[in-house]
Design a protein around this motif. Sequence first.
Motif, PDB file in Angstrom:
ATOM      1  N   LEU A   1       2.538  17.441  -2.350  1.00  0.00           N
ATOM      2  CA  LEU A   1       1.469  16.691  -1.710  1.00  0.00           C
ATOM      3  C   LEU A   1       1.027  15.544  -2.618  1.00  0.00           C
ATOM      4  O   LEU A   1       0.887  15.722  -3.824  1.00  0.00           O
ATOM      5  CB  LEU A   1       0.283  17.626  -1.434  1.00  0.00           C
ATOM      6  CG  LEU A   1      -0.869  17.119  -0.585  1.00  0.00           C
ATOM      7  CD1 LEU A   1      -0.399  16.673   0.785  1.00  0.00           C
ATOM      8  CD2 LEU A   1      -1.921  18.217  -0.449  1.00  0.00           C
ATOM      9  N   ASN A   2       0.842  14.368  -2.041  1.00  0.00           N
ATOM     10  CA  ASN A   2       0.369  13.210  -2.801  1.00  0.00           C
ATOM     11  C   ASN A   2      -1.148  13.116  -2.673  1.00  0.00           C
ATOM     12  O   ASN A   2      -1.655  12.809  -1.599  1.00  0.00           O
ATOM     13  CB  ASN A   2       0.996  11.915  -2.280  1.00  0.00           C
ATOM     14  CG  ASN A   2       2.461  11.846  -2.557  1.00  0.00           C
ATOM     15  OD1 ASN A   2       3.251  12.275  -1.741  1.00  0.00           O
ATOM     16  ND2 ASN A   2       2.841  11.329  -3.698  1.00  0.00           N
ATOM     17  N   THR A   3      -1.854  13.379  -3.762  1.00  0.00           N
ATOM     18  CA  THR A   3      -3.319  13.305  -3.745  1.00  0.00           C
ATOM     19  C   THR A   3      -3.869  12.523  -4.930  1.00  0.00           C
ATOM     20  O   THR A   3      -5.069  12.341  -5.027  1.00  0.00           O
ATOM     21  CB  THR A   3      -3.949  14.715  -3.752  1.00  0.00           C
ATOM     22  OG1 THR A   3      -3.541  15.401  -4.939  1.00  0.00           O
ATOM     23  CG2 THR A   3      -3.551  15.511  -2.520  1.00  0.00           C
ATOM     24  N   GLY A   4      -3.012  12.063  -5.820  1.00  0.00           N
ATOM     25  CA  GLY A   4      -3.465  11.351  -7.012  1.00  0.00           C
ATOM     26  C   GLY A   4      -3.347   9.849  -6.872  1.00  0.00           C
ATOM     27  O   GLY A   4      -2.821   9.326  -5.889  1.00  0.00           O
ATOM     28  N   GLY A   5      -3.847   9.153  -7.870  1.00  0.00           N
ATOM     29  CA  GLY A   5      -3.755   7.696  -7.894  1.00  0.00           C
ATOM     30  C   GLY A   5      -4.452   7.086  -6.690  1.00  0.00           C
ATOM     31  O   GLY A   5      -5.548   7.470  -6.314  1.00  0.00           O
ATOM     32  N   ILE A   6      -3.779   6.152  -6.052  1.00  0.00           N
ATOM     33  CA  ILE A   6      -4.356   5.454  -4.900  1.00  0.00           C
ATOM     34  C   ILE A   6      -4.544   6.391  -3.703  1.00  0.00           C
ATOM     35  O   ILE A   6      -5.335   6.122  -2.805  1.00  0.00           O
ATOM     36  CB  ILE A   6      -3.510   4.212  -4.530  1.00  0.00           C
ATOM     37  CG1 ILE A   6      -4.318   3.277  -3.627  1.00  0.00           C
ATOM     38  CG2 ILE A   6      -2.186   4.623  -3.923  1.00  0.00           C
ATOM     39  CD1 ILE A   6      -3.714   1.912  -3.478  1.00  0.00           C
ATOM     40  N   TYR A   7      -3.845   7.530  -3.725  1.00  0.00           N
ATOM     41  CA  TYR A   7      -3.999   8.516  -2.650  1.00  0.00           C
ATOM     42  C   TYR A   7      -5.339   9.262  -2.749  1.00  0.00           C
ATOM     43  O   TYR A   7      -5.667  10.043  -1.871  1.00  0.00           O
ATOM     44  CB  TYR A   7      -2.820   9.497  -2.643  1.00  0.00           C
ATOM     45  CG  TYR A   7      -1.567   8.862  -2.095  1.00  0.00           C
ATOM     46  CD1 TYR A   7      -1.242   8.956  -0.753  1.00  0.00           C
ATOM     47  CD2 TYR A   7      -0.715   8.133  -2.918  1.00  0.00           C
ATOM     48  CE1 TYR A   7      -0.112   8.343  -0.244  1.00  0.00           C
ATOM     49  CE2 TYR A   7       0.414   7.517  -2.430  1.00  0.00           C
ATOM     50  CZ  TYR A   7       0.713   7.628  -1.085  1.00  0.00           C
ATOM     51  OH  TYR A   7       1.835   7.017  -0.576  1.00  0.00           O
ATOM     52  N   ARG A   8      -6.103   8.996  -3.780  1.00  0.00           N
ATOM     53  CA  ARG A   8      -7.471   9.521  -3.871  1.00  0.00           C
ATOM     54  C   ARG A   8      -8.438   8.662  -3.059  1.00  0.00           C
ATOM     55  O   ARG A   8      -9.543   9.081  -2.776  1.00  0.00           O
ATOM     56  CB  ARG A   8      -7.949   9.577  -5.318  1.00  0.00           C
ATOM     57  CG  ARG A   8      -7.294  10.704  -6.111  1.00  0.00           C
ATOM     58  CD  ARG A   8      -7.808  10.732  -7.507  1.00  0.00           C
ATOM     59  NE  ARG A   8      -7.134   9.627  -8.206  1.00  0.00           N
ATOM     60  CZ  ARG A   8      -7.365   9.268  -9.438  1.00  0.00           C
ATOM     61  NH1 ARG A   8      -8.281   9.861 -10.146  1.00  0.00           N
ATOM     62  NH2 ARG A   8      -6.692   8.290  -9.985  1.00  0.00           N
ATOM     63  N   ILE A   9      -8.004   7.450  -2.705  1.00  0.00           N
ATOM     64  CA  ILE A   9      -8.845   6.514  -1.963  1.00  0.00           C
ATOM     65  C   ILE A   9      -8.483   6.500  -0.482  1.00  0.00           C
ATOM     66  O   ILE A   9      -9.333   6.360   0.378  1.00  0.00           O
ATOM     67  CB  ILE A   9      -8.700   5.093  -2.556  1.00  0.00           C
ATOM     68  CG1 ILE A   9      -9.142   5.100  -4.015  1.00  0.00           C
ATOM     69  CG2 ILE A   9      -9.476   4.065  -1.747  1.00  0.00           C
ATOM     70  CD1 ILE A   9      -8.744   3.856  -4.782  1.00  0.00           C
ATOM     71  N   SER A  10      -7.199   6.631  -0.201  1.00  0.00           N
ATOM     72  CA  SER A  10      -6.699   6.575   1.177  1.00  0.00           C
ATOM     73  C   SER A  10      -5.549   7.560   1.335  1.00  0.00           C
ATOM     74  O   SER A  10      -4.715   7.685   0.442  1.00  0.00           O
ATOM     75  CB  SER A  10      -6.202   5.164   1.492  1.00  0.00           C
ATOM     76  OG  SER A  10      -5.508   5.143   2.721  1.00  0.00           O
ATOM     77  N   ARG A  11      -5.509   8.225   2.493  1.00  0.00           N
ATOM     78  CA  ARG A  11      -4.386   9.125   2.760  1.00  0.00           C
ATOM     79  C   ARG A  11      -3.127   8.350   3.144  1.00  0.00           C
ATOM     80  O   ARG A  11      -2.033   8.906   3.140  1.00  0.00           O
ATOM     81  CB  ARG A  11      -4.755  10.101   3.885  1.00  0.00           C
ATOM     82  CG  ARG A  11      -5.893  11.013   3.529  1.00  0.00           C
ATOM     83  CD  ARG A  11      -6.079  12.172   4.488  1.00  0.00           C
ATOM     84  NE  ARG A  11      -6.123  11.889   5.891  1.00  0.00           N
ATOM     85  CZ  ARG A  11      -7.224  11.916   6.642  1.00  0.00           C
ATOM     86  NH1 ARG A  11      -8.399  12.183   6.092  1.00  0.00           N
ATOM     87  NH2 ARG A  11      -7.158  11.677   7.939  1.00  0.00           N
ATOM     88  N   ASN A  12      -3.276   7.075   3.465  1.00  0.00           N
ATOM     89  CA  ASN A  12      -2.147   6.275   3.947  1.00  0.00           C
ATOM     90  C   ASN A  12      -2.097   4.885   3.306  1.00  0.00           C
ATOM     91  O   ASN A  12      -2.053   3.869   4.010  1.00  0.00           O
ATOM     92  CB  ASN A  12      -2.239   6.144   5.476  1.00  0.00           C
ATOM     93  CG  ASN A  12      -2.141   7.484   6.145  1.00  0.00           C
ATOM     94  OD1 ASN A  12      -1.066   8.046   6.242  1.00  0.00           O
ATOM     95  ND2 ASN A  12      -3.274   8.012   6.585  1.00  0.00           N
ATOM     96  N   PRO A  13      -2.071   4.820   1.974  1.00  0.00           N
ATOM     97  CA  PRO A  13      -2.119   3.495   1.341  1.00  0.00           C
ATOM     98  C   PRO A  13      -0.880   2.636   1.601  1.00  0.00           C
ATOM     99  O   PRO A  13      -0.978   1.411   1.607  1.00  0.00           O
ATOM    100  CB  PRO A  13      -2.271   3.818  -0.143  1.00  0.00           C
ATOM    101  CG  PRO A  13      -1.672   5.179  -0.293  1.00  0.00           C
ATOM    102  CD  PRO A  13      -2.012   5.897   0.987  1.00  0.00           C
ATOM    103  N   MET A  14       0.278   3.250   1.833  1.00  0.00           N
ATOM    104  CA  MET A  14       1.464   2.444   2.101  1.00  0.00           C
ATOM    105  C   MET A  14       1.315   1.688   3.411  1.00  0.00           C
ATOM    106  O   MET A  14       1.656   0.507   3.481  1.00  0.00           O
ATOM    107  CB  MET A  14       2.724   3.310   2.142  1.00  0.00           C
ATOM    108  CG  MET A  14       3.431   3.385   0.814  1.00  0.00           C
ATOM    109  SD  MET A  14       5.108   3.967   0.995  1.00  0.00           S
ATOM    110  CE  MET A  14       4.976   5.532   0.172  1.00  0.00           C
TER     111      MET A  14
END
Length: 173
Positions: free
Chosen positions: A99-112
Motif C-alpha cells: 500500500l502506498n501511504t507515504g510521501g505525497i500519498y499522505r496528501i492525496s490518495r491519487n497524486p498521479m
Amino acid sequence: MNGFLLLLPFLGIRFGLLAARSKDAVWRAARFAPRQGGEKIAYGFYQLSNLAFFLVLLFTKVRPEGSWQAGAGAACYCLGLFLCALSVLHFASPDSTGLNTGGIYRISRNPMYIAYFVCFLGMVLLTRSPILLGILLVFQISSHWIILSEERWCAEKFGPAWQEYAKRVRRYL
C-alpha cells in the motif's frame, strides 16, 4: 514548437523514471483494477482520451508568445511534471503490504492522476487548443471512474489498512 514535444518529458518521467526506480512499480502502474458497470465504459473513454490527446498534440503548435495563457500553461506544465515525478518516486516505494501511504500519498490518495491533469492542463494552455481542452475534460471525468474502481479494489485487497488510510487522506486534495 510542435506540441507533441511536451509529451517527451512527461513520458520520460511517467515510464522512464518509474522503470529506473522499480520494474515492479511499472507493472503495478500499468495494471488497472477490475471494472464494473459504467466503469468499463469510462475505461474506454479514458484510453481513447489519452490516445486522442497524444494524437492532437502531434498537429498542434505551442504558442509561447507573451500572454497569461503562456505563463499559466508553463507554470501548470512544470508543476505537473514535478508532481508526476514525486508521485512516481513515492509510488515505487510502497509499504510492506504493498500500500502506498507515504510521501505525497499522505496528501492525496491519487497524486498521479492529479499530476496528469495539471500537466495536461498546462499543455492545453500552452497550445491554446479548445480541442485539447475538450479531450482533457473527457479524460478527467473518465479518470474519476477509474479511480473509483481502483479504490474499491484497494478496499478489497488491503481491508482495514485501506479504510483507515481513506479516512485520513482525501481522494484528490
